[in-house]
Scaffold this motif. Structure first.
Motif, mmCIF file in Angstrom:
data_model
loop_
_atom_site.group_PDB
_atom_site.id
_atom_site.type_symbol
_atom_site.label_atom_id
_atom_site.label_comp_id
_atom_site.label_asym_id
_atom_site.label_seq_id
_atom_site.Cartn_x
_atom_site.Cartn_y
_atom_site.Cartn_z
ATOM 1 N N PRO A 3 0.968 -1.033 -0.167
ATOM 2 C CA PRO A 3 0.096 -0.022 -0.086
ATOM 3 C C PRO A 3 0.837 1.283 0.125
ATOM 4 C CG PRO A 3 -0.633 -1.348 1.606
ATOM 5 C CD PRO A 3 0.602 -1.983 1.158
ATOM 6 N N GLN A 4 0.410 2.315 -0.633
ATOM 7 C CA GLN A 4 1.082 3.612 -0.679
ATOM 8 C C GLN A 4 0.373 4.568 -0.481
ATOM 9 O OE1 GLN A 4 1.914 2.576 -4.850
ATOM 10 N NE2 GLN A 4 0.668 4.431 -5.343
ATOM 11 N N PRO A 5 0.965 6.043 0.015
ATOM 12 C CA PRO A 5 0.331 7.069 0.399
ATOM 13 C C PRO A 5 -0.362 7.573 -0.819
ATOM 14 C CG PRO A 5 2.579 7.080 1.434
ATOM 15 C CD PRO A 5 2.436 5.842 0.180
ATOM 16 N N ALA A 6 -1.208 8.532 -0.764
ATOM 17 C CA ALA A 6 -1.630 9.306 -1.703
ATOM 18 C C ALA A 6 -0.592 10.138 -2.415
ATOM 19 C CB ALA A 6 -3.081 9.999 -1.370
ATOM 20 N N LEU A 7 -0.947 10.623 -3.588
ATOM 21 C CA LEU A 7 -0.251 11.762 -4.164
ATOM 22 C C LEU A 7 -0.011 12.874 -3.399
ATOM 23 C CD1 LEU A 7 0.961 11.434 -7.375
ATOM 24 C CD2 LEU A 7 -1.070 13.419 -7.807
ATOM 25 N N ARG A 76 11.519 22.268 -12.198
ATOM 26 C CA ARG A 76 10.322 21.366 -11.983
ATOM 27 C C ARG A 76 11.108 20.318 -11.346
ATOM 28 N NH1 ARG A 76 6.008 19.880 -14.840
ATOM 29 N NH2 ARG A 76 5.500 17.724 -14.777
ATOM 30 N N ALA A 77 10.327 19.625 -10.443
ATOM 31 C CA ALA A 77 10.572 18.380 -9.740
ATOM 32 C C ALA A 77 9.869 17.578 -9.509
ATOM 33 C CB ALA A 77 11.169 19.023 -8.138
ATOM 34 N N ASP A 78 9.981 16.535 -9.529
ATOM 35 C CA ASP A 78 9.006 15.291 -9.059
ATOM 36 C C ASP A 78 9.300 14.705 -7.605
ATOM 37 O OD1 ASP A 78 7.815 15.154 -11.481
ATOM 38 O OD2 ASP A 78 9.521 14.254 -12.502
ATOM 39 N N VAL A 79 8.282 14.558 -7.054
ATOM 40 C CA VAL A 79 8.083 14.159 -5.443
ATOM 41 C C VAL A 79 7.277 13.074 -5.207
ATOM 42 C CG1 VAL A 79 7.958 15.284 -3.238
ATOM 43 C CG2 VAL A 79 8.462 16.852 -5.043
ATOM 44 N N ARG A 80 7.885 12.141 -4.350
ATOM 45 C CA ARG A 80 7.103 11.225 -3.874
ATOM 46 C C ARG A 80 7.568 11.024 -2.358
ATOM 47 N NH1 ARG A 80 9.301 5.271 -6.713
ATOM 48 N NH2 ARG A 80 11.239 5.774 -6.163
ATOM 49 N N VAL A 81 6.646 10.136 -1.723
ATOM 50 C CA VAL A 81 6.988 9.812 -0.367
ATOM 51 C C VAL A 81 6.397 8.280 -0.084
ATOM 52 C CG1 VAL A 81 4.459 10.280 0.184
ATOM 53 C CG2 VAL A 81 6.196 10.853 2.107
ATOM 54 N N SER A 92 6.045 1.560 3.604
ATOM 55 C CA SER A 92 4.966 1.641 2.625
ATOM 56 C C SER A 92 5.650 1.357 1.174
ATOM 57 C CB SER A 92 4.022 2.491 2.654
ATOM 58 O OG SER A 92 4.400 3.878 2.181
ATOM 59 N N GLY A 93 4.855 1.221 0.205
ATOM 60 C CA GLY A 93 5.390 1.541 -1.133
ATOM 61 C C GLY A 93 5.569 3.137 -1.365
ATOM 62 N N TRP A 94 6.049 3.456 -2.375
ATOM 63 C CA TRP A 94 6.219 4.852 -2.728
ATOM 64 C C TRP A 94 5.082 5.454 -3.355
ATOM 65 C CZ3 TRP A 94 10.275 8.101 -1.244
ATOM 66 C CH2 TRP A 94 11.405 7.471 -1.079
ATOM 67 N N SER A 95 4.664 6.521 -2.982
ATOM 68 C CA SER A 95 3.504 7.184 -3.614
ATOM 69 C C SER A 95 3.842 7.279 -5.130
ATOM 70 C CB SER A 95 3.044 8.548 -3.113
ATOM 71 O OG SER A 95 4.312 9.523 -3.160
ATOM 72 N N ALA A 96 2.705 7.650 -6.087
ATOM 73 C CA ALA A 96 3.086 8.108 -7.249
ATOM 74 C C ALA A 96 3.742 9.456 -7.101
ATOM 75 C CB ALA A 96 1.855 8.078 -8.227
#
Length: 863
Positions: A3-7, A76-81, A92-96
């Motif tokens: 399971p992963q967190p939301a965006l 620009r940056a792409d962020v995940r948690v 957990s899994g990484w969020s998108a």
């Protein structure tokens, strides 16, 4: 897959493109099934380089500070948690990945200049808008393209024949001299290697259009109608091409012959060429050089909330053909938007669309619109044609169509609903269908009046950001929709318009308003938006930065009231609106209420001082917290000495007086509070449980009755159907909240007052009580990190349910009475806990997850 967190989201934006801060705070919700967070790891990727925070032992997930090097303009940056939660051995899994991209953060980033049509114009009489454009050539393949754009007035941009974005009325209405909003669009797919053309339609809008009441005003911010646009194209070799508005652009009259927010729009389709923004293909003209105007890029600001967009399409509920060839359309719902028509007729045929909220004797009732003619006209080009106006909005349920060639088929007309594109976050329903319709009316009135700023009404010649209206409605608004970013932006304009002495205007942005409103005077309940609305938004969102940002404005307002009141702490001087629109107030004098207006002023003084102290405490300013808490105590004491009689009654023996004293905590002894509550119930019942309160008392009275032990009387008020009452308009077919309780009288006649709006959200503030008391859901800590479920049934309502999307996830309650008690289903968001207080049961504390409770079983456990 784990399971992963939301965006991840950034600040109050769900789309991080063009964000206006270099270190945006991050928020996320936990994976499905998680109950809490013990740690997190944030990863960022920019320009092919990845960084990570590593594991951070922290439960924070709402407005987490940006943990990396700040963004630079355009970066620009792409962020995940990913997160650690109890019961799992690893993360957990990484969020998108969520993308964030800074806008133009510094004035020096801007090369664009305001460009406008150069032909002679009398801005008072000649109002034909222009289109502006420029051709350009790109010599290399395109990797990325961004359009940064704003206007003096309104714009809709096109590149190579395609519209940019789906927002309307941009850049919206701000205090333009201090804050001119710009938007950022990803136009990578719009530009091509080789020949290109960029252009924009322009409109007057609020900048120089006809706005305001008392006949209205023009050119309040300037006489130029200008575009400010900067297209930046990144190529495959890393080079950049910039196309900015300057003297090389051209202008031509648009086929919009006239456009006004109040008046409507006239469009001559015979003058148009759909290829005007396609290089080398159009035949319109002549195109002439533009005039370049002054600009101050230090005022340019990125949006903190969503733009205005079409959120719903309604089809006619009925179409009635009149004997004279007109057609009357009923959409079944009072709304804010405009019509889109598809019509087939000879060239030169004129089709006219008129709008109104209500019918009188089977015809449009346009008197309540005052000077807002709300009329759209299109002159057909010949053949099948689809048209919708661009730079106007109307408040209407009914539309009259004149000049339609042949019979009007209901499939040929649709109403497009427009408002700030806020995310819906709150829902309510119960067993009483009239109450459900009331709640739906509140929702529709909020939608219709949250059009870039929170307005009072959407239909007549006014549509202003009245501070008192949103002050009382903010608790309801912030439950129903995620409006924090939008209202934060508007509050920045309130601060910009605040006078040096601390006076908060009646409405923001400020425009001339005649002798009643100009010069600006301090007024209770309206000026208190400075203290109370930031507090409400903080409690709902958990955004401490917002509270801090608006604290100086709040402090200046309270300090002003302290000076006006003087040593005796009674604010008993100056112009006050009091309990505005008390039902007994005559149509020509809405401020003539039965409650002493200075009682209202002093009560609000105490309430604002108390909330300023609470704000200071949250911000860690102990000295200010102590000071303003002491001031609030002094004002409350002065209030009791002046307005509470020895026998416990008040000098104004009115529902508003008692409700204000009870809810604002101005009565210090339990016996005094009990007497006030009992007397409040008495005066309500003496009025037959009909409404006897105005803008100040109405949002308070149900809470005052409930908290003083008279919830049954509160339900009597809620479910009353005789006029004046909340449900009377519902029985009269209302689909939005009315400004006046008797806007439409039982005999079907209109209230004769000059202020008779049928879409005015302020009196719908009762929905907040419905959420907290009827359904039973409320925040106990900022952001709903701790919440309470406390339904208090009554009024014959046998079941209710409510749901709210908190910053931590969905919180929900559904209860139903049965023969032995109550069955309750609850949802507590991950990372949160809830106190549950059910009738006749000992309170219990529940953690995250879904729960089902039976009060009969709880009673047995308690025994």
């Amino acid at each position: 897959m784990s399971p992963q967190p939301a965006l991840v989201t950034f600040e109050h934006l769900h789309n991080g493109l063009g964000i206006g801060v270099d270190a945006p705070r991050l928020s996320w919700t936990l994976p499905s099934g998680a109950v809490a967070q013990t740690g997190y790891e944030i990863e960022i990727e920019r320009a092919g380089v990845t960084e990570t925070t590593g594991h951070v032992a922290d439960s924070g997930q709402n407005f987490v500070p940006w943990p990396f090097r700040p963004l630079t303009s355009r970066e620009r940056a792409d962020v995940r948690v990913r997160v650690w939660t109890p019961g799992r051995s690893g993360p957990s899994g990484w969020s998108a990945s969520a993308s964030v991209e800074a806008g133009l953060l510094h004035p020096s980033d801007w090369r664009a200049l305001p460009v406008a049509a150069a032909w002679p114009e009398n801005p008072d009489t000649d109002r034909r808008p222009a289109r502006v454009r420029r051709d350009f050539t790109l010599g290399r393949p395109v990797t990325r393209a961004r359009l940064y754009i704003t206007a003096h007035g309104l714009y809709e941009a096109e590149i190579n024949g395609r519209r940019i974005g789906d927002d309307i009325l941009s850049p919206g209405w701000t205090v333009y001299g201090e804050r001119l909003r710009y938007y950022t669009y990803d136009v990578t797919d719009h530009v091509v290697r080789g020949a290109n053309r960029i252009g924009a339609w322009l409109g007057d809008g609020w900048y120089r259009g006809h706005i305001g009441f008392d006949g209205g005003y023009r050119n309040l911010y300037g006489t130029d109608q200008s575009l400010i646009a900067q297209l930046e194209v990144l190529h495959d070799d890393g080079s950049t091409t910039t196309v900015a508005t300057d003297s090389t652009w051209q202008a031509a009259p648009s086929p919009i012959v006239f456009s006004g927010l109040y008046e409507g729009e006239t469009f001559d389709a015979r003058l148009d060429d759909a290829a005007w923004s396609i290089p080398g293909q159009d035949t319109t003209g002549p195109w002439t050089p533009v005039t370049v105007h002054h600009r101050d890029p230090s005022t340019f600001t990125a949006p903190t909330g969503p733009a205005v967009r079409c959120t719903q399409i309604l089809h006619p509920a009925s179409v009635t053909a009149k004997a004279d060839g007109r057609h009357l359309i009923d959409f079944g719902q009072n709304l804010v938007g405009r019509l889109r028509i598809t019509v087939d007729g000879p060239a030169g045929t004129t089709v006219t669309l008129r709008h109104a909220e209500i019918l009188q004797d089977g015809e449009l009732a346009t008197r309540p619109l005052r000077a807002a003619t709300a009329t759209d006209t299109v002159i057909l080009p010949g053949g099948l044609f689809t048209w919708e106006p661009r730079f106007t909005l109307h408040g209407f349920r009914y539309a009259e169509v004149t000049g339609w060639p042949g019979e009007l088929d209901e499939t040929a007309v649709e109403a497009r609903v427009y408002h700030t594109d806020m995310r819906r976050t709150g829902w309510f329903e119960c067993s009483n269908p009239l109450v459900n319709r009331l709640h739906e009316n509140v929702v529709w009135s909020m939608r219709g009046n949250f059009v870039d700023i929170p307005t009072d009404c959407p239909q007549r010649d006014e549509r202003l950001g009245w501070t008192g209206d949103i002050q009382v409605f903010a608790p309801t608004a912030s439950f129903l929709y995620d409006c924090t970013g939008m209202l934060d932006s508007w509050l920045r304009d309130v601060a910009a318009e605040q006078l040096p002495d601390g006076t908060v205007p009646w409405y923001v942005p400020v425009i001339p308003g005649g002798p009643q409103w100009t010069p600006i005077q301090p007024g209770a309940a309206w000026g208190d938006v400075a203290t109370l609305t930031p507090w409400v938004l903080y409690r709902r969102s958990g955004d401490l930065n917002l509270l801090s940002r608006h604290f100086p404005m709040a402090r200046a307002w309270v300090d002003l009231m302290a000076r006006l009141a003087g040593p005796d702490r009674l604010w008993d001087s100056g112009y006050q609106l009091g309990d505005w629109l008390d039902p007994i107030a005559p149509p020509e004098d809405p401020a003539a209420s039965r409650t002493d207006r200075y009682l209202v002023a002093t009560g609000y003084f105490a309430w604002s001082a108390r909330h300023l102290a609470l704000s200071a405490a949250e911000l860690g300013d102990d000295e200010a917290a102590d000071r303003y808490s002491g001031l609030a105590d002094e004002v409350a004491g002065a209030f009791r000495d002046r307005y509470v009689l020895p026998d416990g009654r008040m000098t104004s023996d009115t529902p508003t007086a008692y409700a204000l004293a009870l809810v604002f905590g101005l009565l210090d002894e339990p016996e005094q509070r009990a007497r006030a509550g009992d007397r409040l119930a008495e005066v309500v019942l003496e009025d037959g449980a009909r409404i006897a309160t105005g803008f100040v008392g109405t949002p308070l009275i149900c809470d005052a009755l409930t908290d003083s032990g008279h919830v049954d009387v509160a339900y009597r008020l809620l479910t009353q159907t005789e006029c004046p009452s909340w449900l009377y308009p519902v029985t009269m077919g209302a689909t939005t909240i009315w400004e006046r309780w008797d806007g439409l009288r039982p005999d079907g006649s209109l209230n004769p007052g000059g202020m008779t709006s049928f879409n005015h959200y302020a009196l719908g503030a009762v929905a907040d009580w419905m959420h907290r008391v009827v359904a039973g859901i409320e925040a106990m800590e900022p952001g709903f990190r701790k919440l309470r479920f406390r339904p208090r049934p009554g009024g014959g309502i046998t079941w209710a349910r409510a749901r709210h999307e908190t910053p931590y996830g969905v919180a929900a309650i559904s209860w139903e009475q049965n023969a032995t008690g109550m069955l309750v289903e609850l949802t507590v968001p991950a990372g949160c806990e809830a106190v549950v207080e059910l009738p006749r049961c000992t309170p219990v504390v529940l953690g995250a997850g879904d729960h089902r409770l039976d009060t009969t079983e709880l009673d047995q456990l308690a025994a």
